[in-house]
Design an enzyme around this catalytic site. Structure first.
Site, PDB file in Angstrom:
ATOM      1  N   HIS A 223      -5.977  43.876 -45.310  1.00 42.56           N
ATOM      2  CA  HIS A 223      -7.282  44.548 -45.290  1.00 42.56           C
ATOM      3  C   HIS A 223      -7.829  44.687 -46.690  1.00 42.56           C
ATOM      4  O   HIS A 223      -9.034  44.655 -46.912  1.00 42.56           O
ATOM      5  CB  HIS A 223      -7.143  45.926 -44.647  1.00 42.56           C
ATOM      6  CG  HIS A 223      -7.089  45.844 -43.156  1.00 42.56           C
ATOM      7  ND1 HIS A 223      -6.003  46.222 -42.424  1.00 42.56           N
ATOM      8  CD2 HIS A 223      -7.981  45.367 -42.274  1.00 42.56           C
ATOM      9  CE1 HIS A 223      -6.236  46.007 -41.161  1.00 42.56           C
ATOM     10  NE2 HIS A 223      -7.425  45.471 -41.035  1.00 42.56           N
ATOM     11  N   GLU A 466     -13.084  14.521 -28.473  1.00 42.32           N
ATOM     12  CA  GLU A 466     -12.378  14.203 -29.727  1.00 42.32           C
ATOM     13  C   GLU A 466     -11.581  12.910 -29.610  1.00 42.32           C
ATOM     14  O   GLU A 466     -10.822  12.566 -30.511  1.00 42.32           O
ATOM     15  CB  GLU A 466     -11.501  15.376 -30.187  1.00 42.32           C
ATOM     16  CG  GLU A 466     -10.534  15.894 -29.152  1.00 42.32           C
ATOM     17  CD  GLU A 466      -9.708  17.090 -29.634  1.00 42.32           C
ATOM     18  OE1 GLU A 466      -9.659  17.364 -30.837  1.00 42.32           O
ATOM     19  OE2 GLU A 466      -9.096  17.739 -28.766  1.00 42.32           O
ATOM     20  N   ASP A 490     -10.299  14.890 -34.998  1.00 47.54           N
ATOM     21  CA  ASP A 490      -9.565  13.889 -34.222  1.00 47.54           C
ATOM     22  C   ASP A 490     -10.433  12.686 -33.876  1.00 47.54           C
ATOM     23  O   ASP A 490      -9.957  11.549 -33.891  1.00 47.54           O
ATOM     24  CB  ASP A 490      -8.984  14.522 -32.942  1.00 47.54           C
ATOM     25  CG  ASP A 490      -7.665  15.228 -33.241  1.00 47.54           C
ATOM     26  OD1 ASP A 490      -6.849  14.659 -33.994  1.00 47.54           O
ATOM     27  OD2 ASP A 490      -7.459  16.337 -32.739  1.00 47.54           O
ATOM     28  N   CYS A 537     -17.170  21.185 -33.702  1.00 53.88           N
ATOM     29  CA  CYS A 537     -16.291  22.194 -34.303  1.00 53.88           C
ATOM     30  C   CYS A 537     -15.299  21.612 -35.312  1.00 53.88           C
ATOM     31  O   CYS A 537     -14.407  22.312 -35.759  1.00 53.88           O
ATOM     32  CB  CYS A 537     -15.553  22.981 -33.227  1.00 53.88           C
ATOM     33  SG  CYS A 537     -14.481  21.963 -32.200  1.00 53.88           S
TER      34      CYS A 537
HETATM   35  C1  PEP Z   1     -10.876  18.474 -34.115  1.00 55.25           C
HETATM   36  O1  PEP Z   1     -10.054  17.648 -33.762  1.00 55.25           O
HETATM   37  O2  PEP Z   1     -11.940  18.191 -34.702  1.00 55.25           O
HETATM   38  C2  PEP Z   1     -10.637  19.912 -33.879  1.00 55.25           C
HETATM   39  C3  PEP Z   1     -11.550  20.821 -34.121  1.00 55.25           C
HETATM   40  O3  PEP Z   1      -9.413  20.286 -33.432  1.00 55.25           O
HETATM   41  P1  PEP Z   1      -8.108  20.366 -34.349  1.00 55.25           P
HETATM   42  O4  PEP Z   1      -8.529  20.199 -35.778  1.00 55.25           O
HETATM   43  O5  PEP Z   1      -7.485  21.685 -34.080  1.00 55.25           O
HETATM   44  O6  PEP Z   1      -7.305  19.212 -33.853  1.00 55.25           O
HETATM   45 MG    MG Z   2      -8.444  18.123 -32.370  1.00 53.02          MG
END
Ligand code: PEP
Ligand code: MG
Length: 576
Positions: A223, A466, A490, A537
């Site tokens: 924290h 992905e 990925d 993401c």
């Molecule tokens: C990705 O593959 O872009 C992803 C967000 O998952 P990770 O990095 O956890 O494989």
């Molecule tokens: Mg991934």
């Protein structure tokens, strides 16, 4: 701080004289390296935090019942101090951070902690101060030894509450006259140095005098660090007792909280260089702060959802402080990776419920187990594979082990009534997989209903795109789901046949490669044709230029590490 170091730093006048004259001598510049903990550049004179009686003496007492009563009175007093501190810090660090002082109150009610102190006083007939200190050290050791960042971060909390109780005990007995925490300052800017600063000490620092923090130990998940970031106090931690030595007292220093660099006795050229950097840094920050609390939108007013990626509960404070509009990727596999056996349904339910509750109705996308490849836990007893990244991982593993999958899905659906949940399936490569997962979800829902356990029918169901296969058949997948989230990490490695774990292949791993961009474009188009939303993401989404491309392609949502939220909101606002 080690006992040895606390003695060294205890401000004995001889030590002080030596350090002052050392500081005056034209000392030559030198650098220390620690862990970057809170961004920003700070200038000041190093002053060690002085705590009276960091380890109370042991003394024998005759009447354990009276001693326990003395401890109890101090404990109650400490709880009321913490209630006042909670109120007083609301404005400084915000409700989501100040809540730690409510947690501290709860820790002081914890039967395990309280009974351990009672037992030690009763069995060994020792003074309360000593018993508190011994129990605090034991709890601290236990927290620090845990294989979990979040629990490690709690070590400084237990030290903090115990010090508070001891300070009250010592004030009541007359052993100390005033609060035990002090540092020297003659009004000039101070860089505060210590072993590990407690959260309550951090929040009470006067930012006008204290410009930065240096610690020899600590954890980036504590924290203390979260507060330092919220208060915009640059901090470098984990410098080690051997580097953050007491003879640095009084020396001029510059700290760079973004890189973990500490410059002792900077020469004129270095000081000028850092002053210039600080000016640029401060201007940028002030600019970004204007975007706090605002919706994310392009110049023409198109709304983009800007979410944060999370690895565990420990990230929640940072996410809330980052002003993210939701969580776009909660990597649930970390729950499995930080356990020594399969986490139970109830254990997972508690975590998912906490995330949903704390996000207060904002969207939370929890990805189901993505174990395998570089993420393995011994108890899974995965068979060795020559190509684990393309092996039996993620959804494939869940479909081979349906009871394991159902445990997680039950926990997720049970938690779904506490917020706005999206369930996301990783590593999809076929329509059949999605259909099979949906059947399993339906079975879980039916069982919950039959058992009279509530779940929400508003849960969104989505998949990660992905694998190149998922992107290429995204027209077939889109009608089956509520959303897509493109995992560029990925997707890039599989499209370009370049292992993301192999540092030597970095030049081949570009998410901006036309092959990857075409797959993203195709996915976005197919999502919109089926009237579902599509996000990204992977790490590439944190890059301003790449984000601009994604937005231009029509991506609806972007999820990145919390520290990038305000920067990206500002960048998106400039896109036409
Ligand atoms: C990705 O593959 O872009 C992803 C967000 O998952 P990770 O990095 O956890 O494989
Ligand atoms: Mg991934």
């Amino acid at each position: 701080m080690s006992a040895q170091q606390s003695k060294k730093a205890s401000g004995q006048s001889a030590g002080r004289k030596t350090s002052k004259s050392a500081a005056k001598a034209a000392a030559s510049e030198r650098k220390l390296r620690g862990t970057p903990a809170s961004r920003g550049i700070a200038f000041g004179r190093i002053r060690f935090l002085k705590r009276i009686s960091s380890s109370p003496d042991r003394s024998s007492i005759r009447d354990p019942a009276a001693e326990i009563d003395r401890f109890e009175k101090a404990r109650v007093h400490a709880i009321s101090q913490l209630a006042a501190l909670y109120e007083a810090s609301l404005e400084k660090i915000g409700e989501q951070n100040a809540v730690v002082f409510q947690i501290h109150q709860m820790m002081l009610e914890d039967p395990d902690y309280v009974n351990s102190i009672h037992d030690l006083i009763a069995k060994e007939k020792v003074n309360a101060e000593y018993a508190v200190d011994q129990v605090a050290r034991r709890f601290e050791r236990n927290f620090r030894s845990m294989d979990n960042d979040y629990m490690q971060g709690r070590a400084s909390d237990v030290v903090d509450i115990s010090r508070r109780v001891n300070e009250i005990l010592m004030m009541h007995s007359g052993a100390i006259k005033s609060k035990s925490v002090r540092y020297e300052s003659s009004g000039e800017p101070v860089i505060l140095a210590t072993d590990d600063l407690a959260p309550s000490e951090t929040v009470q620092l006067d930012p006008v005098h204290v410009t930065g923090i240096l610690t020899s130990a600590g954890s980036t998940r504590s924290h203390t660090v979260i507060f330092a970031r919220t208060m915009a106090l640059p901090a470098v931690i984990c410098l080690g007792d051997e580097n953050l030595t007491a003879d640095l007292e009084g020396h001029e220093a510059i700290i760079d909280g973004a890189t973990g660099t500490v410059i002792i006795d900077p020469d004129k050229k270095t000081a000028a260089e850092y002053r210039e950097r600080k000016r640029t840094d401060d201007t940028q920050r002030a600019h970004l702060e204007q975007f706090r609390g605002r919706e994310t939108a392009t110049r023409s007013g198109r709304r983009i959802l800007l979410y944060a990626n999370a690895g565990s509960l420990a990230d929640l404070d940072l996410i809330k402080a980052s002003d993210a509009e939701g969580i776009g990727l909660f990597r649930s596999e970390y729950i499995y990776l930080s356990s020594s056996d399969f986490p139970t349904e109830d254990y997972q339910f508690d975590i998912y419920r906490k995330v949903l509750r704390e996000m207060k109705g904002r969207r939370v996308i929890i990805r189901t187990l993505d174990i395998g490849a570089d993420k393995t836990a011994d108890y899974f007893m995965l068979k060795p594979e020559s190509n684990p990244a393309m092996g039996l991982r993620a959804v494939r593993l869940c479909l081979e082990n349906v009871p394991l999958f159902k445990t997680q899905l039950r926990a997720l659906y049970r938690a779904s009534v506490y917020g706005r949940l999206g369930i996301m399936i990783p590593m999809i490569s076929s329509v059949e997989e999605v259909k099979r997962v949906k059947e399993i979800c339906k079975e879980v829902q039916q069982t919950l209903t039959a058992q009279g356990i509530p779940w929400s029918d508003k849960v969104e169901f989505g998949i990660m795109v992905e694998t190149p296969a998922a992107a290429l058949i995204s027209d077939e997948l889109a009608p089956l789901v509520d959303f897509f989230s493109i995992g560029t990490n990925d997707l890039t490695q599989f499209t370009l046949a370049a292992d993301r774990q192999n540092a030597g292949l970095a030049p081949y791993l570009s998410a901006s490669h036309h092959a990857v961009l075409r797959l993203i474009e195709m996915t976005v188009r197919n999502a919109h044709t089926a009237k579902i939303w599509v996000g990204v993401c992977g790490e590439a989404a944190s890059d301003d230029n790449f984000t601009a491309r994604l937005v231009q392609m029509g991506v609806d949502e972007i999820s990145v590490v919390p520290s990038n939220i305000l920067r990206l909101r500002a960048a998106i606002s400039t896109i036409g």
